[in-house]
Design an enzyme around this catalytic site. Structure first.
Site, PDB file in Angstrom:
ATOM      1  N   GLN A   9       5.616 -23.853 -10.681  1.00  0.00           N
ATOM      2  CA  GLN A   9       4.207 -24.185 -10.468  1.00  0.00           C
ATOM      3  C   GLN A   9       3.374 -23.910 -11.721  1.00  0.00           C
ATOM      4  O   GLN A   9       2.491 -24.690 -12.085  1.00  0.00           O
ATOM      5  CB  GLN A   9       3.656 -23.382  -9.280  1.00  0.00           C
ATOM      6  CG  GLN A   9       2.363 -23.914  -8.699  1.00  0.00           C
ATOM      7  CD  GLN A   9       2.552 -25.219  -7.937  1.00  0.00           C
ATOM      8  OE1 GLN A   9       3.690 -25.621  -7.672  1.00  0.00           O
ATOM      9  NE2 GLN A   9       1.474 -25.892  -7.605  1.00  0.00           N
ATOM     10  N   GLU A  57      26.752 -14.943   1.026  1.00  0.00           N
ATOM     11  CA  GLU A  57      26.992 -13.497   1.186  1.00  0.00           C
ATOM     12  C   GLU A  57      26.186 -12.929   2.354  1.00  0.00           C
ATOM     13  O   GLU A  57      25.773 -11.775   2.358  1.00  0.00           O
ATOM     14  CB  GLU A  57      26.646 -12.760  -0.107  1.00  0.00           C
ATOM     15  CG  GLU A  57      27.382 -11.444  -0.308  1.00  0.00           C
ATOM     16  CD  GLU A  57      28.828 -11.646  -0.743  1.00  0.00           C
ATOM     17  OE1 GLU A  57      29.589 -10.672  -0.711  1.00  0.00           O
ATOM     18  OE2 GLU A  57      29.186 -12.778  -1.093  1.00  0.00           O
TER      19      GLU A  57
END
Length: 382
Positions: A335, A362
């Site tokens: 951004q 994970e």
């Protein structure tokens, strides 16, 4: 309380940073586009003792601690999100052998990874089974002095370019089902073992594959640990592996933040640098705040492991928070760069893509919250 690194860890961090900035940082875009595992860089890092640094010296490791591992992981991905995590995760098949494997398994297979002779994998996830490990369908059946494995594993890191994979499989039909899971060391050149690479949104230089096991025969000595004890071994594996994943994503957040900060100081808008505009300055302030909080969580979780006090809730919290911070920070970095952040001219678009999987692999963010909440339910105090 002392929040500073000791001299040994400071020196390690400086050395790893110098290596990463020279050998990793310049090649991120190249390897992302080639979608090729950075084998040469992995071997260079291994020569310096940076791969599996906590592996004991008798198995070609550097004999460092969990905190050192976290520092290395962080510095690798600070330099580049994809290459850094790819070479750091060369050791995925190591912890199960280190803690539960036989001496022969450690010397013949595990010791090759930190030496730079090949990467390793662990195969848990299946097409219809991710978080619900107990629902896996892969089977291992005893046939004389051998085990015969059949099944399919999905999203396996290092599944097609490694030297071995630790495969989790059902070995008994019991209730509850997680008590009938075992772990096996499977060499990737075994007959019946095949792998197909998966095209992904990010982490393009990772070797991620769908692994098929079709009547793969392994000798009985390839059983890792005790039969039907694989689930419990896996839970112990997660205590340390989630800290590593947290550290990797902490590094991604730092790398994206530092690039955004530098850009905000140089780029001008409405006659002054972006950082002098409150909208941008506040973004950077929040990024800094979240990174520092994530660092404390990751380092504390590693410190607990090093002091024999591994806490599954804190390991999960470190992974959960650091991975979500990485997603947030890389989003804001894009951004701040504006249109340039969306282009491949700058690194932040790659960091944004690479960070996203941190809340999924994970153990998803949702799974981490389950681990933490269950742990807290049995605690009187935090």
């Amino acid at each position: 309380m002392d929040f500073t690194l000791d001299e040994e860890h400071k020196m390690l961090q400086q050395a790893v940073r110098e290596f990463a900035e020279k050998e990793i940082m310049p090649y991120g875009k190249e390897y992302d586009e080639k979608k090729e595992y950075p084998m040469k860089i992995y071997r260079k890092a291994a020569k310096l003792g940076y791969i599996g640094a906590s592996i004991p010296e008798e198995y070609n490791g550097a004999g460092m601690d969990c905190l050192a591992e976290a520092i290395i992981s962080m510095e690798f991905t600070r330099a580049d999100s994809s290459i850094g995590s790819a070479i750091d995760l060369a050791v995925l098949g190591v912890p199960m052998l280190l803690h539960f494997g036989s001496e022969e398994q450690k010397e013949k297979f595990m010791a090759k990874v930190p030496k730079g002779e090949g990467i390793s994998a662990i195969a848990i996830t299946e097409p219809d089974c991710g978080t619900d490990v107990a629902a896996m369908r892969t089977r291992a059946v005893k046939d004389g002095s051998e085990w015969v494995l059949n099944g399919t594993k999905q999203f396996i890191t290092n599944g097609s370019e490694g030297i071995y994979t630790v495969v989790l499989a059902k070995t008994a039909q019991v209730d509850p089902p997680h008590r009938g899971i075992s772990a096996f060391l499977v060499e990737q050149d075994r007959e019946g073992y095949s792998a197909k690479k998966i095209d992904k949104m990010g982490l393009n230089c990772h070797d991620t594959a769908e692994v098929s096991l079709s009547n793969v025969r392994v000798p009985e000595e390839n059983l890792v640990g005790r039969e039907n004890n694989g689930f419990y071994q896996l839970m112990a594996f997660f205590n340390e592996s989630r800290i590593k994943i947290g550290a990797l994503h902490l590094g991604m957040a730092i790398g994206a933040y530092e690039r955004a900060l530098e850009y905000a100081k140089e780029r001008k808008s409405f006659g002054k640098p972006l950082i002098e505009h409150q909208a941008i300055a506040f973004k950077l302030a929040d990024m800094y705040k979240d990174i520092e909080a994530a660092k404390l969580l990751v380092f504390k979780a590693a410190w607990l492991v090093d002091n024999g006090k591994a806490d599954p809730a804190l390991s999960s919290a470190a992974k959960l928070f650091a991975s979500e911070v990485a997603v947030k920070v890389t989003y804001e970095a894009v951004q701040i760069f504006g249109g340039y952040g969306f282009s491949k001219e700058y690194d932040v678009e790659r960091y944004y893509r690479d960070a996203r999987v941190g809340t999924i692999y994970e153990g998803t963010s949702e799974a981490q919250r389950i681990v933490i909440s269950r742990r807290l339910a049995g605690k009187i105090r935090v």
